[in-house]
Write an enzyme that holds these catalytic residues in place. Structure first.
Site, PDB file in Angstrom:
ATOM      1  N   GLU A  79       0.888  -1.165   0.000  1.00  0.00           N
ATOM      2  CA  GLU A  79       0.000   0.000   0.000  1.00  0.00           C
ATOM      3  C   GLU A  79       0.919   1.205   0.000  1.00  0.00           C
ATOM      4  O   GLU A  79       1.667   1.413   0.949  1.00  0.00           O
ATOM      5  CB  GLU A  79      -0.883   0.001   1.247  1.00  0.00           C
ATOM      6  CG  GLU A  79      -1.655  -1.285   1.472  1.00  0.00           C
ATOM      7  CD  GLU A  79      -2.764  -1.500   0.463  1.00  0.00           C
ATOM      8  OE1 GLU A  79      -3.288  -0.499  -0.060  1.00  0.00           O
ATOM      9  OE2 GLU A  79      -3.094  -2.661   0.180  1.00  0.00           O
TER      10      GLU A  79
ATOM     11  N   CYS B 126      -1.575   9.056   4.041  1.00  0.00           N
ATOM     12  CA  CYS B 126      -1.592   8.557   2.660  1.00  0.00           C
ATOM     13  C   CYS B 126      -2.847   9.007   1.923  1.00  0.00           C
ATOM     14  O   CYS B 126      -2.904   8.946   0.703  1.00  0.00           O
ATOM     15  CB  CYS B 126      -1.488   7.045   2.664  1.00  0.00           C
ATOM     16  SG  CYS B 126      -2.564   6.304   3.871  1.00  0.00           S
TER      17      CYS B 126
HETATM   18  P1  NAP Z   1       9.182   3.981   3.562  1.00  0.00           P
HETATM   19  O1  NAP Z   1      10.358   4.851   3.680  1.00  0.00           O
HETATM   20  O2  NAP Z   1       8.912   3.352   2.252  1.00  0.00           O
HETATM   21  O3  NAP Z   1       9.376   2.849   4.674  1.00  0.00           O
HETATM   22  C1  NAP Z   1       8.455   1.809   4.919  1.00  0.00           C
HETATM   23  C2  NAP Z   1       9.184   0.527   5.320  1.00  0.00           C
HETATM   24  O4  NAP Z   1       9.774  -0.058   4.161  1.00  0.00           O
HETATM   25  C3  NAP Z   1      10.340   0.743   6.297  1.00  0.00           C
HETATM   26  O5  NAP Z   1      10.423  -0.380   7.156  1.00  0.00           O
HETATM   27  C4  NAP Z   1      11.543   0.804   5.392  1.00  0.00           C
HETATM   28  O6  NAP Z   1      12.684   0.390   6.087  1.00  0.00           O
HETATM   29  C5  NAP Z   1      11.170  -0.212   4.314  1.00  0.00           C
HETATM   30  N1  NAP Z   1      11.803   0.074   3.016  1.00  0.00           N
HETATM   31  C6  NAP Z   1      11.701   1.225   2.317  1.00  0.00           C
HETATM   32  N2  NAP Z   1      12.393   1.116   1.156  1.00  0.00           N
HETATM   33  C7  NAP Z   1      12.908  -0.131   1.136  1.00  0.00           C
HETATM   34  C8  NAP Z   1      13.709  -0.849   0.191  1.00  0.00           C
HETATM   35  N3  NAP Z   1      14.112  -0.299  -0.952  1.00  0.00           N
HETATM   36  N4  NAP Z   1      14.065  -2.106   0.482  1.00  0.00           N
HETATM   37  C9  NAP Z   1      13.683  -2.679   1.649  1.00  0.00           C
HETATM   38  N5  NAP Z   1      12.920  -2.049   2.581  1.00  0.00           N
HETATM   39  C10 NAP Z   1      12.543  -0.788   2.332  1.00  0.00           C
HETATM   40  O7  NAP Z   1       7.849   4.754   3.962  1.00  0.00           O
HETATM   41  P2  NAP Z   1       7.625   5.708   5.228  1.00  0.00           P
HETATM   42  O8  NAP Z   1       8.355   6.989   5.052  1.00  0.00           O
HETATM   43  O9  NAP Z   1       7.834   4.934   6.453  1.00  0.00           O
HETATM   44  O10 NAP Z   1       6.067   6.003   5.175  1.00  0.00           O
HETATM   45  C11 NAP Z   1       5.554   7.113   4.521  1.00  0.00           C
HETATM   46  C12 NAP Z   1       4.935   6.670   3.211  1.00  0.00           C
HETATM   47  O11 NAP Z   1       3.970   5.668   3.473  1.00  0.00           O
HETATM   48  C13 NAP Z   1       4.183   7.766   2.481  1.00  0.00           C
HETATM   49  O12 NAP Z   1       4.472   7.688   1.118  1.00  0.00           O
HETATM   50  C14 NAP Z   1       2.722   7.426   2.745  1.00  0.00           C
HETATM   51  O13 NAP Z   1       1.842   7.908   1.781  1.00  0.00           O
HETATM   52  C15 NAP Z   1       2.793   5.943   2.761  1.00  0.00           C
HETATM   53  N6  NAP Z   1       1.674   5.357   3.467  1.00  0.00           N
HETATM   54  C16 NAP Z   1       0.784   4.627   2.767  1.00  0.00           C
HETATM   55  C17 NAP Z   1      -0.308   4.071   3.399  1.00  0.00           C
HETATM   56  C18 NAP Z   1      -1.291   3.264   2.620  1.00  0.00           C
HETATM   57  O14 NAP Z   1      -2.041   2.537   3.210  1.00  0.00           O
HETATM   58  N7  NAP Z   1      -1.321   3.359   1.314  1.00  0.00           N
HETATM   59  C19 NAP Z   1      -0.486   4.240   4.782  1.00  0.00           C
HETATM   60  C20 NAP Z   1       0.458   4.983   5.489  1.00  0.00           C
HETATM   61  C21 NAP Z   1       1.546   5.511   4.799  1.00  0.00           C
HETATM   62  P3  NAP Z   1      14.084   1.165   5.937  1.00  0.00           P
HETATM   63  O15 NAP Z   1      13.820   2.599   6.267  1.00  0.00           O
HETATM   64  O16 NAP Z   1      14.975   0.458   6.896  1.00  0.00           O
HETATM   65  O17 NAP Z   1      14.499   0.975   4.499  1.00  0.00           O
END
Ligand code: NAP
Length: 535
Positions: free
Chosen positions: A265, A302
């Site tokens: 998501e 989000c």
């Molecule tokens: P994020 O930076 O993508 O991180 C989410 C998780 O994924 C973390 O545990 C991160 O760990 C891991 N991750 C990220 N890139 C990775 C990669 N290339 N390889 C392996 N693991 C990876 O997101 P965030 O900043 O925490 O959250 C904000 C985002 O979430 C916003 O874009 C928001 O819109 C979205 N969001 C979406 C929803 C929905 O339901 N659609 C709900 C809430 C939030 P590491 O940091 O250790 O890499």
């Protein structure tokens, strides 16, 4: 609670202290928490996946009542966490205590919703085609289908919901409800919060006598998460976060020798279509309400309405002016961390560089971010994909269109979104049936005269949508339907009734009511609901 910083693997706490240390930071001051966490080694990642794999057969074979007890015990443990839990979550994310208390209730409520789903039993989606030994030209065997858990699930939470979309959030709750064991890769932005919740789950495991390894959690970086997804024991992935992160994990999962489903998501700009009729008499009110939706939680949602479309008119000018005033007045707030704040600033700079885009409001005070409003012309919308890229924070772009035909033109080419909102009169909805039909194809949730922020946890909600909102539009990450992502169908042919799973046996009263040769008729479903409601 004493924070240890060690992984949760197969019911034990361990960490290799020579591995790279990771630190929990104060979201505002950047100060480190006293305890260090350790990045999981490849061997620890493999051990966590193996523990989940070994627990899976025993866990999935437990009775629904035992699974219900477990889910409710986790909910109770989370509700019972003391004030230090919320204080630590607030330290790690800068989210206010009241918001985090709401998130805690939402999380325990969601666990109870899944407990109720398991109790109801309809998630099995049992279907029965009875044998027809006399059928010509060939007899039909007895065929019975239901859905079982896919196997161990890897879960990744997001920074902006450290409780509700994290360790015991919707992905974990739905996976456990489906009978799947879980390995959580803790989010580096809230590791202490994660440990509180993991401890709560461990206590629930002990209380309800669940197999060790039903729940596991490891700390680490992107490399750790990548290794986890590639571990052969993992059979599905639940992810909430950025488009870049979700896409990277999806690609890794598809490149495995044995590809697995990834329910990521991700991001969305949640377009709002302001039809001209909406601005007659209530433009100022819409501007106020929209500004509140854009700035809720410092815009770190989000479902933030990031794109607002309207048609050139004096009413539209007045609406933009009111929106500008409301966003200028929004109180600047601390973002989840310095990284998120830097990304937000870069996102605004990226948009500012697009031809036809101007910045109307950009409030910031002592590193705290206030409302941001950008205005774009029609050409910028149709000629640059930048307007459809999420800028994670309290900002929105208003686009001035030439005519209502532009609504249709945009909806036709628009990317997949979590939501689309139509602000209009009821007669306008009828007049724009073709616009609504286009939007239906592009989004998971369609709103009429509302605002997309605030996602109800319920049976009917959909928090999903076509790519890039998610990697699989067939699911939702919020609400009881989320359980379906971690189930797969199995069919039994010619089995003796007594050897069938309980859900498929003739003796199961729900089957007698629900299934008429495998077809769940409307009357039968209604009868089932009545039977369940009165049982
Ligand atoms: P994020 O930076 O993508 O991180 C989410 C998780 O994924 C973390 O545990 C991160 O760990 C891991 N991750 C990220 N890139 C990775 C990669 N290339 N390889 C392996 N693991 C990876 O997101 P965030 O900043 O925490 O959250 C904000 C985002 O979430 C916003 O874009 C928001 O819109 C979205 N969001 C979406 C929803 C929905 O339901 N659609 C709900 C809430 C939030 P590491 O940091 O250790 O890499």
């Amino acid at each position: 609670m004493t924070t240890l910083g060690h992984h949760y693997i197969g019911g034990r706490r361990s960490a290799c202290a020579s591995n790279r240390p990771l630190f929990s930071l104060d979201a505002i001051t950047g100060e480190r928490h006293a305890v260090s966490f350790f990045e999981a080694s490849d061997a620890e990642v493999a051990a966590a996946a193996r523990a989940a794999y070994e627990a899976f057969p025993a866990y999935r074979s437990l009775s629904p009542a035992q699974r219900v007890d477990f889910l409710e015990a986790i909910a109770d443990e989370i509700d019972a966490l003391d004030a230090s839990f919320v204080a630590e979550a607030s330290r790690e994310t800068a989210l206010p205590a009241a918001r985090l208390e709401g998130e805690r209730k939402r999380t325990s409520g969601q666990l109870r919703l899944f407990a109720a789903t398991v109790r109801r039993g309809d998630f099995h989606d049992a279907r029965i085609d009875r044998a027809q030994p006399d059928r010509k030209p060939l007899p039909r065997p007895d065929l019975r289908q239901y859905r079982i858990g896919v196997g161990p699930v890897a879960v990744f939470g997001a920074s902006n919901f450290p409780i509700a979309f994290s360790v015991a959030g919707g992905d974990t709750a739905s996976a456990l409800a489906a009978g799947c064991s879980v390995v959580v890769k803790a989010h580096p932005g809230h590791m202490v919060t994660a440990e509180y919740v993991a401890d709560a789950i461990e206590r629930a495991i002990a209380k309800t006598d669940m197999p060790a390894g039903t729940f596991n959690m490891i700390y680490g970086t992107a490399a750790t998460g990548a290794a986890l997804v590639q571990t052969p024991e993992i059979r599905a992935v639940g992810f909430t976060g950025s488009l870049a992160g979700g896409r990277a994990l999806f690609d890794l999962a598809q490149a495995r020798p044995e590809p697995i489903p990834v329910f990521a998501e991700m991001s969305s700009v949640n377009p709002v279509f302001v039809l001209p009729s909406a601005l007659i008499g209530r433009g100022a009110q819409i501007a106020r309400e929209l500004a509140a939706s854009v700035t809720t939680g410092c815009g770190q949602l989000c479902t933030n309405p990031g794109l607002v479309l309207g048609v050139r008119s004096p009413e539209f000018d007045a609406f933009v002016s009111d929106l500008r005033g409301a966003l200028e007045q929004a109180v600047p707030q601390a973002m989840l961390g310095a990284g998120i704040r830097d990304n937000f600033r870069h996102g605004i700079a990226r948009l500012r560089a697009v031809k036809g885009v101007e910045v109307l409001v950009a409030e910031e005070l002592d590193g705290r971010i206030g409302g941001h409003l950008l205005k774009a012309d029609r050409r910028a919308l149709f000629e640059s994909s930048a307007l459809e890229e999420e800028v994670f924070g309290p900002s929105t772009i208003v686009v001035e269109l030439d005519s209502e035909a532009d609504f249709h033109a945009f909806a036709r080419t628009m990317r997949g979104q979590l939501t689309a909102t139509v602000l209009a009169s009821e007669s306008d909805i009828e007049r724009n049936a073709s616009l609504i039909a286009l939007l239906e194809e592009k989004v998971g949730r369609l709103l009429f005269n509302g605002y997309p922020t605030g996602v109800e946890v319920s049976d009917a909600i959909v928090h999903g949508g076509p790519y890039p909102a998610t990697t699989d539009a067939r699911g939702t990450s919020v609400g009881s339907v989320a359980i379906g992502r971690f189930l797969r169908p199995v069919c039994y042919q010619g089995y003796p009734d007594a050897n069938l799973p309980l859900a498929l046996q003739d003796a199961n009263p729900l089957n007698l009511i629900r299934l008429i040769d495998g077809v769940p008729t409307r009357e039968a479903v209604r009868a089932t609901q009545t039977a369940e409601a009165t049982s």
